[in-house]
Design a protein around this motif. Structure first.
Motif, PDB file in Angstrom:
ATOM      1  N   GLN A  22     -37.782  22.776 -14.667  1.00 54.08           N
ATOM      2  CA  GLN A  22     -38.313  24.110 -13.954  1.00 54.08           C
ATOM      3  C   GLN A  22     -38.585  23.115 -12.651  1.00 54.08           C
ATOM      4  N   ALA A  23     -39.691  21.839 -12.989  1.00 50.12           N
ATOM      5  CA  ALA A  23     -40.184  21.505 -11.997  1.00 50.12           C
ATOM      6  C   ALA A  23     -39.374  20.307 -10.811  1.00 50.12           C
ATOM      7  N   GLN A  24     -38.026  19.981 -11.558  1.00 53.50           N
ATOM      8  CA  GLN A  24     -36.835  19.622 -10.556  1.00 53.50           C
ATOM      9  C   GLN A  24     -36.662  20.397  -9.702  1.00 53.50           C
ATOM     10  N   SER A  25     -36.777  21.696  -9.376  1.00 51.32           N
ATOM     11  CA  SER A  25     -36.199  22.213  -8.564  1.00 51.32           C
ATOM     12  C   SER A  25     -35.852  22.017  -7.377  1.00 51.32           C
ATOM     13  N   LYS A  26     -34.620  21.944  -6.870  1.00 53.97           N
ATOM     14  CA  LYS A  26     -33.890  21.167  -5.751  1.00 53.97           C
ATOM     15  C   LYS A  26     -34.680  22.843  -4.323  1.00 53.97           C
ATOM     16  N   VAL A  27     -35.243  22.297  -3.607  1.00 53.55           N
ATOM     17  CA  VAL A  27     -35.331  22.755  -2.503  1.00 53.55           C
ATOM     18  C   VAL A  27     -34.966  21.926  -1.241  1.00 53.55           C
ATOM     19  N   ALA A  28     -34.573  22.988  -0.282  1.00 50.44           N
ATOM     20  CA  ALA A  28     -34.391  22.453   1.339  1.00 50.44           C
ATOM     21  C   ALA A  28     -35.326  23.806   2.027  1.00 50.44           C
ATOM     22  N   HIS A  29     -35.084  23.257   3.508  1.00 57.04           N
ATOM     23  CA  HIS A  29     -35.607  23.650   4.499  1.00 57.04           C
ATOM     24  C   HIS A  29     -34.801  24.106   5.430  1.00 57.04           C
ATOM     25  N   LEU A  35     -31.124  28.062  14.558  1.00 57.69           N
ATOM     26  CA  LEU A  35     -29.851  27.703  14.064  1.00 57.69           C
ATOM     27  C   LEU A  35     -28.726  29.358  14.940  1.00 57.69           C
ATOM     28  N   ILE A  36     -29.593  30.226  14.508  1.00 59.33           N
ATOM     29  CA  ILE A  36     -29.064  31.606  15.287  1.00 59.33           C
ATOM     30  C   ILE A  36     -29.442  31.362  16.572  1.00 59.33           C
ATOM     31  N   ALA A  37     -29.923  30.546  16.935  1.00 56.85           N
ATOM     32  CA  ALA A  37     -29.860  30.390  18.952  1.00 56.85           C
ATOM     33  C   ALA A  37     -28.765  29.594  18.751  1.00 56.85           C
ATOM     34  N   ALA A  38     -28.300  29.076  17.816  1.00 58.38           N
ATOM     35  CA  ALA A  38     -27.069  28.193  18.690  1.00 58.38           C
ATOM     36  C   ALA A  38     -25.435  28.932  18.284  1.00 58.38           C
ATOM     37  N   MET A  39     -25.755  29.457  17.615  1.00 58.81           N
ATOM     38  CA  MET A  39     -24.400  29.885  17.326  1.00 58.81           C
ATOM     39  C   MET A  39     -23.766  30.843  18.582  1.00 58.81           C
ATOM     40  N   PRO A  40     -22.435  31.004  19.457  1.00 58.04           N
ATOM     41  CA  PRO A  40     -22.157  31.130  20.727  1.00 58.04           C
ATOM     42  C   PRO A  40     -22.139  33.131  20.547  1.00 58.04           C
ATOM     43  N   GLU A  41     -22.084  33.783  19.414  1.00 59.13           N
ATOM     44  CA  GLU A  41     -22.061  35.105  18.694  1.00 59.13           C
ATOM     45  C   GLU A  41     -23.736  35.468  19.786  1.00 59.13           C
ATOM     46  N   ALA A  42     -25.020  34.398  19.415  1.00 60.74           N
ATOM     47  CA  ALA A  42     -25.687  34.588  19.777  1.00 60.74           C
ATOM     48  C   ALA A  42     -25.889  34.829  21.248  1.00 60.74           C
ATOM     49  N   LYS A  43     -25.471  33.720  21.483  1.00 59.29           N
ATOM     50  CA  LYS A  43     -25.567  33.396  23.292  1.00 59.29           C
ATOM     51  C   LYS A  43     -24.949  34.988  23.981  1.00 59.29           C
ATOM     52  N   LEU A 137     -24.793  23.036  -1.942  1.00 60.73           N
ATOM     53  CA  LEU A 137     -25.501  21.490  -1.739  1.00 60.73           C
ATOM     54  C   LEU A 137     -26.020  21.237  -3.235  1.00 60.73           C
ATOM     55  N   GLY A 138     -26.071  22.017  -4.179  1.00 61.20           N
ATOM     56  CA  GLY A 138     -27.099  22.663  -5.546  1.00 61.20           C
ATOM     57  C   GLY A 138     -28.560  23.325  -5.246  1.00 61.20           C
ATOM     58  N   TYR A 139     -28.839  23.506  -4.163  1.00 58.66           N
ATOM     59  CA  TYR A 139     -30.595  23.809  -3.730  1.00 58.66           C
ATOM     60  C   TYR A 139     -30.564  25.450  -4.406  1.00 58.66           C
ATOM     61  N   GLU A 140     -31.806  25.611  -5.180  1.00 66.03           N
ATOM     62  CA  GLU A 140     -31.829  26.552  -5.866  1.00 66.03           C
ATOM     63  C   GLU A 140     -33.169  27.535  -5.261  1.00 66.03           C
ATOM     64  N   TYR A 141     -33.917  26.812  -3.649  1.00 67.57           N
ATOM     65  CA  TYR A 141     -34.378  26.993  -2.954  1.00 67.57           C
ATOM     66  C   TYR A 141     -34.010  26.770  -1.351  1.00 67.57           C
ATOM     67  N   VAL A 142     -34.247  27.879  -0.723  1.00 68.77           N
ATOM     68  CA  VAL A 142     -34.377  27.336   0.645  1.00 68.77           C
ATOM     69  C   VAL A 142     -35.183  28.401   1.399  1.00 68.77           C
ATOM     70  N   LEU A 143     -36.237  27.505   1.938  1.00 69.44           N
ATOM     71  CA  LEU A 143     -37.226  27.806   3.094  1.00 69.44           C
ATOM     72  C   LEU A 143     -36.901  28.167   4.482  1.00 69.44           C
ATOM     73  N   GLU A 144     -37.707  28.930   5.186  1.00 72.38           N
ATOM     74  CA  GLU A 144     -37.884  28.813   6.307  1.00 72.38           C
ATOM     75  C   GLU A 144     -39.222  27.630   7.194  1.00 72.38           C
ATOM     76  N   ILE A 156     -31.468  21.882   6.214  1.00 76.16           N
ATOM     77  CA  ILE A 156     -29.586  21.293   6.002  1.00 76.16           C
ATOM     78  C   ILE A 156     -29.446  22.590   6.764  1.00 76.16           C
ATOM     79  N   LEU A 157     -29.659  22.234   8.527  1.00 78.36           N
ATOM     80  CA  LEU A 157     -29.607  23.023   9.708  1.00 78.36           C
ATOM     81  C   LEU A 157     -28.099  21.967  10.323  1.00 78.36           C
ATOM     82  N   ASP A 158     -27.781  21.420   9.847  1.00 77.74           N
ATOM     83  CA  ASP A 158     -27.221  20.890  10.484  1.00 77.74           C
ATOM     84  C   ASP A 158     -26.082  21.226   9.166  1.00 77.74           C
ATOM     85  N   ASP A 159     -25.821  21.134   7.824  1.00 76.75           N
ATOM     86  CA  ASP A 159     -25.000  21.267   7.423  1.00 76.75           C
ATOM     87  C   ASP A 159     -24.832  22.585   7.516  1.00 76.75           C
TER      88      ASP A 159
END
Length: 166
Positions: A22-29, A35-43, A137-144, A156-159
């Motif tokens: 449980q302590a080995q949970s994979k976390v990304a940010h 991300l939203i600013a880079a999306m063409p729909e947002a522009k 990618l097997g991440y259990e949590y993604v934080l802001e 994981i922004l580039d992904d």
């Protein structure tokens, strides 16, 4: 007694193993704003909001100019009018000023509503892509990212941008 010790040792090993996994949970940010600013729909949505804002600004300036011209006219004619007429004209000015303030309030509310309407599907698309990439990618949590002080996990922004084709 020997079986009890063996059972106790086995239980301790199981608890230790579970705690370790449980302590080995994979976390990304990720920085969702970036991300939203880079999306063409947002522009496109931002351009639409700016156009609407400029329209409101133009209308607002026209109303302000009309109000200022009326004030100047009333000031110039005040000495030739009776007190009753001047009070009536003053009431007209107050009413115009209230309409301008109401227009400003309505315009701000309309812009906020339009922004929410335009960006909701964009946010949903971004969050769906984040969810898809994090699962792949097997991440259990993604934080802001913007709320983190230390970020040693994977960004994981580039992904996610790749997933969205950006």
């Amino acid at each position: 007694m020997k079986q009890f010790k063996t059972l106790l040792l086995a239980t301790a090993l199981c608890i230790g193993t579970i705690s370790f996994t449980q302590a080995q949970s994979k976390v990304a940010h990720i920085n969702t704003q970036e991300l939203i600013a880079a999306m063409p729909e947002a522009k496109t949505a931002q351009a639409e909001l700016e156009t609407l804002g400029k329209t409101y600004q133009t209308d607002m300036q026209a109303m302000a100019t009309e109000y200022q011209n009326t004030v100047k006219q009333f000031d110039a004619e005040a000495s030739t009018k009776t007190d009753e007429e001047n009070q009536k004209r003053y009431a007209e000015l107050q009413e115009k000023q209230q309409r301008i303030q109401q227009f400003q309030t309505d315009a701000r509310q309309d812009l906020a509503k339009k922004e929410a309407e335009l960006f909701k599907p964009i946010q949903e698309k971004a969050f769906a892509a984040i969810n898809k990439v994090s699962k792949a990618l097997g991440y259990e949590y993604v934080l802001e990212r913007t709320t983190l002080i230390v970020a040693d996990g994977k960004d994981i922004l580039d992904d996610v941008k790749k997933e969205l084709g950006i």
